[in-house]
Scaffold this active site. Structure first.
Site, PDB file in Angstrom:
ATOM      1  NE  ARG A 125     -15.876 -46.153  20.679  1.00 43.23           N
ATOM      2  CZ  ARG A 125     -15.323 -47.317  20.325  1.00 43.23           C
ATOM      3  NH1 ARG A 125     -14.002 -47.432  20.298  1.00 43.23           N
ATOM      4  NH2 ARG A 125     -16.068 -48.347  19.989  1.00 43.23           N
ATOM      5  CD  GLU A 129     -12.558 -41.956  16.010  1.00 41.12           C
ATOM      6  OE1 GLU A 129     -12.997 -42.884  15.291  1.00 41.12           O
ATOM      7  OE2 GLU A 129     -12.009 -42.138  17.097  1.00 41.12           O
ATOM      8  CG  HIS A 135     -11.096 -45.900  15.832  1.00 40.46           C
ATOM      9  ND1 HIS A 135     -12.235 -45.337  16.331  1.00 40.46           N
ATOM     10  CD2 HIS A 135     -10.969 -47.083  16.488  1.00 40.46           C
ATOM     11  CE1 HIS A 135     -12.775 -46.124  17.246  1.00 40.46           C
ATOM     12  NE2 HIS A 135     -12.020 -47.199  17.359  1.00 40.46           N
TER      13      HIS A 135
HETATM   14  C1  GLV Z   1     -13.292 -50.429  18.277  1.00 37.97           C
HETATM   15  O1  GLV Z   1     -13.055 -49.309  18.596  1.00 37.97           O
HETATM   16  C2  GLV Z   1     -14.150 -51.287  19.017  1.00 37.97           C
HETATM   17  O2  GLV Z   1     -14.862 -50.817  19.913  1.00 37.97           O
HETATM   18  O3  GLV Z   1     -14.175 -52.490  18.711  1.00 37.97           O
END
Ligand code: GLV
Length: 327
Positions: free
Chosen positions: A239, A268, A287
């Protein structure tokens, strides 16, 4: 008389197979926008529903839960759930589902892709060609660092951290780690535990695989970046909030560390005027850790299974707040 189907709201288009299953079992409302539903739309939608399928872009907090008087389950299509106030959900008696396991290998693949892309400067190399700089084979241009035999420091030896460590064995990397994990078997993976500071000092690559919590927010800041090798490569597929972006920008600009490769940013999406985007030694992708066709379908199906279990009053197969069942 036919029994009324439970009403569910799905905050974005997910895999078709999962939506079809939901549509047969439930009265489904689907937000079809390319962007997440605006907050006020979501707050309004939850007033009527029994189940919510959310994404990591949807904030599920006290304000939302207070309005959702009929809500019986929230199913997040992600393994991470920092978008959800889990304590508030537990107080409201609402189980929260997530999608662990199915995205482990796909995310570990991307981690390796980022490590390799950063080590061998693939982003810059591609720009070099497009900018018309490829005039000849150049013995001194675009030199990177070796992955083979290097030291990899894994922060957070959970499922994904372990999957990265397994890949690293194929490159004969020396793997060290800090932080806990699920059923970690160090002898099978051949990694050695270190204190965080030691890990930062020793690693050629530092890869982040812990969840974002109040404790891990800006876990990697000025102090930590200052301990890393000047050639070190920082990889974040966890993250964005785990790394302090200002400190990272300074460290990269001043060559205190070698490179950063990020799948996640804070915020983000990253703002287009973010200084990180001006740096040659920073590679950023949007991401996409779990973004393979097969994995995204598995995640969507798992989320639907969690949701349907919750609607039937059964225990969710993958529940992040099992204490909700002790009430
Ligand atoms: C993606 O970032 C997830 O947490 O699945």
């Amino acid at each position: 008389m036919e029994k009324q189907k439970p009403r569910v709201y799905v905050t974005r288009i997910i895999a078709e197979k999962a939506l079809n299953l939901l549509a047969t079992e439930c009265e489904m409302k689907l937000w079809e926008g390319a962007m997440p539903p605006p907050r006020e739309v979501l707050l309004e939608a939850v007033r009527e529903i029994d189940g919510l399928v959310s994404l990591l872009t949807d904030k599920v907090d006290e304000e939302l839960l207070k309005q959702a008087l009929n809500l019986r389950v929230v199913s997040n299509v992600a393994v991470g759930y920092d978008n959800i106030d889990v304590n508030a959900a537990t107080r409201h008696g609402i189980p929260i589902g997530n999608t662990p396991g199915v995205l482990t290998e796909t995310t570990a693949d991307l981690t390796f892709a980022l490590m390799m892309a950063a080590a061998r400067r693939l982003g810059e190399s591609e720009r070099y060609i497009r900018d018309g700089k490829w005039q000849t084979w150049d013995p001194t241009a675009l030199l990177g660092v070796d992955i083979f035999g290097a030291t990899l420091g894994i922060i957070g030896m959970g499922r994904i951290g372990q999957a990265v460590a397994k890949r690293a064995r194929g490159f004969e990397m020396h793997v060290i780690y800090c932080g806990g994990g699920h059923g970690y078997q160090s002898q099978l993976i051949g990694a050695t535990r270190r204190e965080m500071d030691e890990l930062l000092r020793e690693s050629d690559f530092v890869s982040i695989h812990c969840p974002l919590t109040p404790d891990t927010h800006h876990l990697i800041g000025e102090r930590e970046l200052g301990m890393m090798k000047p050639t070190a490569i920082l990889v974040n597929t966890a993250r964005g909030g785990i790394v302090d972006p200002k400190a990272l920008n300074t460290a990269l600009k001043n060559k205190q560390i070698g490179y950063a490769a990020l799948d996640v940013t804070e915020p983000e999406p990253i703002h287009l005027d973010d200084p990180l985007l001006t740096l040659d030694n920073c590679l950023i992708v949007p991401h996409i850790g779990s973004a393979s066709v097969r994995t995204r379908e598995k995640m969507a199906m798992m989320a639907v299974e969690n949701l349907l279990a919750g609607l039937k009053g059964e225990r969710l197969p993958h529940c992040v707040n099992p204490t909700v069942y002790n009430r």
